[in-house]
Structure formats: structure tokens, C-alpha cells
Enzyme design. Structure first.
Site, PDB file in Angstrom:
ATOM      1  N   GLY A 162      -5.814 -14.055 -23.544  1.00 17.49           N
ATOM      2  CA  GLY A 162      -6.666 -14.470 -23.517  1.00 17.49           C
ATOM      3  C   GLY A 162      -7.645 -14.550 -25.346  1.00 17.49           C
ATOM      4  O   GLY A 162      -7.062 -14.300 -26.369  1.00 17.49           O
ATOM      5  N   CYS A 163      -8.581 -14.130 -25.255  1.00 18.81           N
ATOM      6  CA  CYS A 163      -9.315 -13.563 -26.407  1.00 18.81           C
ATOM      7  C   CYS A 163      -9.141 -12.826 -27.096  1.00 18.81           C
ATOM      8  O   CYS A 163      -8.685 -11.736 -26.893  1.00 18.81           O
ATOM      9  CB  CYS A 163     -11.324 -13.500 -26.351  1.00 18.81           C
ATOM     10  SG  CYS A 163     -11.936 -13.135 -27.894  1.00 18.81           S
TER      11      CYS A 163
END
Length: 221
Positions: A55-56
Site C-alpha cells: 500500500g502507501c
């Protein structure tokens, strides 16, 4: 724009049982390596590289950079078809890259299986191309292995977790051969450290870091 996401950790007892079943050497390498002369020992030889997408990368970098034995965690892009992509290009989902963190670590201090444990615990590996409200192939769960030993360890760990049935849904994490890593723009590096008061950091990264620090308190710098 980044948005808030679902934060989930594997139950500590459940994962402890999984990692305990692995009997890997501290440096995560079973093969015998020829001894090097003192003159040949340098910084490069002392460190290994691991590349993860969960993810981020603002979150991932903040987490892995706090581990003992990690020299540097670098935010960047991997797994795509375009050389030196920009953040704007990656966000379109058309380059094929995933937001990643490249971890430079000392295997004498922290092993690859231990890094895998952190990887599995700090995101949801059952959501395809998504982490919380961040949706797109750039947010996919992926391990880019740098050698066959990393591939073997990652696949074995994934199989153990799936067999244990820790999640209601199967793990969708990709385990893919590393090809190239492109560091993200400078403003992405050390993002949390430099932007702690920013709303996304306060609402998403800080709570995630607090949980991480409680679970891995004995592994922190």
C-alpha cells in the site's frame, strides 16, 4: 490524494506460531558462502536488500525505518514497465508499478524472515489492489524477491499463513522477481518524519505506527 485506510494486524499469538515453525538461520541464508578477506569486507557486503509493496509507501517507510538492523528504508516504485516513472504517472495505474519500500538491512541483526513477519503484520494481504480506501494496482500487496532464497522463504511463509486460516479470505500477495526499483521523488522520502502534523499522517500513519511499536517493541532501534 491519500485517504484513510483500514488498519489491521495479524493476531500476535497466531503469527508467533507461524514464525516459530520456521527454523531459518539468523541471516536467512542456508547456502555456504566462501570466506572473504578482511580487505574485501565493505559496507555493500554487510547489507542485503528487501523490497516490499503493502500500500502507501509513506506508511511502509515509516515502519521499516524503525527496525534495528535496517540502515535505510526508501520509498519508490517497482514492478512496472516504464523507466523512472513519476508519482503522477504511477497514480494513473497505467505504468504497472507498485508503491514500494526498499529496505537496506544488516542480516546479522535482522533476518529476512523477521522482515517478512513485519510485512505480513502491517497490512491486509487479502485485498486485491487495495489497502483501505487506497484503490489501484499501485497499492497491491507484493514481495519482490532478489534471489531464490528470498523467493523460497516468502512462498513458504505465505503458504503457512494461508494454511493457518488467519484471515477469512485467501492471501492475494504477489511474489515476483525483482527487476528494478526507482526511488520516489525527494518529497516522498522520510515523509512521515517531515510531515508528522499533516492530517494523513495523524489519522492513518501515527495510529498504525503505535500498534506496530507495541507488537515489535523488542525489534525497534
Amino acid at each position: 490524494m491519500k485517504t484513510s485506510r483500514y488498519i489491521r494486524f495479524i493476531p500476535v499469538i497466531a503469527l508467533a506460531g507461524i514464525i516459530a515453525s520456521f527454523s531459518f538461520p539468523k541471516n536467512g541464508n542456508h547456502s555456504k558462502q566462501p570466506k572473504k578477506k578482511a580487505s574485501d569486507m565493505n559496507e555493500k557486503a554487510e547489507y542485503d536488500t528487501a523490497t516490499f509493496g503493502e500500500g502507501c509507501f509513506w506508511c511502509s517507510e515509516a515502519i521499516f525505518s524503525e527496525l534495528k538492523g535496517v540502515k535505510k528504508a526508501i520509498s519508490g516504485y517497482s514492478g512496472g514497465t516504464v523507466k523512472n516513472p513519476s508519482y503522477r504517472e504511477v497514480c494513473t495505474g497505467k505504468t504497472g508499478h507498485a508503491e514500494c519500500v526498499q529496505v537496506i538491512y544488516n542480516p546479522k541483526v535482522i533476518s529476512y524472515p523477521e522482515l517478512l513477519k513485519v510485512f505480513w503484520e502491517t497490512h491486509d494481504p487479502t485485498t486485491l489492489n487495495r489497502q483501505g480506501h487506497d484503490v489501484g494496482t499501485q497499492y497491491r500487496s507484493v514481495i519482490f524477491y532478489h534471489n531464490e532464497k528470498q523467493k523460497e522463504l516468502a512462498e513458504a511463509y505465505k503458504q503457512k499463513l494461508n494454511s493457518a486460516g488467519i484471515w477469512n479470505n485467501p492471501i492475494v500477495t504477489e511474489i515476483t522477481k525483482f527487476e528494478a526499483f526507482y526511488p520516489a521523488e525527494n518529497y516522498h522520502q522520510d515523509y512521515y518524519e517531515n510531515n508528522t502534523s499533516q492530517p494523513y499522517c495523524q489519522l492513518v500513519i501515527t495510529p498504525k505506527l503505535e500498534k506496530f511499536r507495541k507488537v515489535f517493541k523488542d525489534k525497534l532501534k
